[in-house]
Design a protein around this motif. Structure first.
Motif, PDB file in Angstrom:
ATOM      1  N   PRO A  79      23.228  21.587  24.363  1.00 17.58           N
ATOM      2  CA  PRO A  79      23.786  22.277  23.198  1.00 17.58           C
ATOM      3  C   PRO A  79      23.349  21.622  21.886  1.00 17.58           C
ATOM      4  N   SER A  80      22.936  20.355  21.970  1.00 19.61           N
ATOM      5  CA  SER A  80      22.450  19.650  20.774  1.00 19.61           C
ATOM      6  C   SER A  80      21.260  18.796  21.160  1.00 19.61           C
ATOM      7  N   GLY A  81      20.121  19.104  20.606  1.00 20.78           N
ATOM      8  CA  GLY A  81      18.939  18.290  20.864  1.00 20.78           C
ATOM      9  C   GLY A  81      18.082  18.818  22.002  1.00 20.78           C
ATOM     10  N   PRO A  82      17.197  17.945  22.493  1.00 25.52           N
ATOM     11  CA  PRO A  82      16.257  18.347  23.540  1.00 25.52           C
ATOM     12  C   PRO A  82      16.957  18.549  24.890  1.00 25.52           C
TER      13      PRO A  82
END
Length: 123
Positions: A79-82
């Protein structure tokens, strides 16, 4: 360092050696019910002070467990980042964990036996 303090310090020599020998099985146990990613494993281990470890320790361990067929991996969107690499316990990993779980009480009891003096008082 005073020898009596070695057991009380999460970073002491004795806890470090114990952690080194047991970390693999703690990781396998954490993966028993659901897949987890590396940082999540570090956080869960660190919730118990004597098992605190770092990403620099956990990722090489996870790579070895993968090479040995004890865990499998899957990339999942984050959901956040790679994307995150999630680790899942394999049938071989579960068998290894089961073998450890059967052997552990015998070793724990044996060590407790040696640490207790003949009058039954802890050393």
């Amino acid at each position: 360092m005073v020898p009596g303090n070695a057991m009380n310090e999460a970073g002491g020599r004795v806890p470090s050696q114990l952690r080194k020998g047991l970390l693999e099985y703690c990781v396998l146990a954490l993966l028993r019910d659901e897949p987890k990613y590396g940082v999540e494993l570090v956080a869960e281990l660190s919730a118990v002070s004597v098992m605190t470890t770092s990403q620099g320790t956990i990722y090489p361990l996870l790579s070895r467990l993968r090479r040995e067929g004890l865990v499998d991996t899957e990339l999942r969107d984050s959901p956040s980042g790679p994307p995150r690499r999630y680790y899942t316990l394999t049938a071989v990993g579960l068998a290894s964990l089961t073998e450890f779980a059967r052997a552990w009480p015998l070793f724990r009891d044996a060590v407790d036996h040696f640490l207790t003096d003949p009058q039954g008082d802890p050393a």
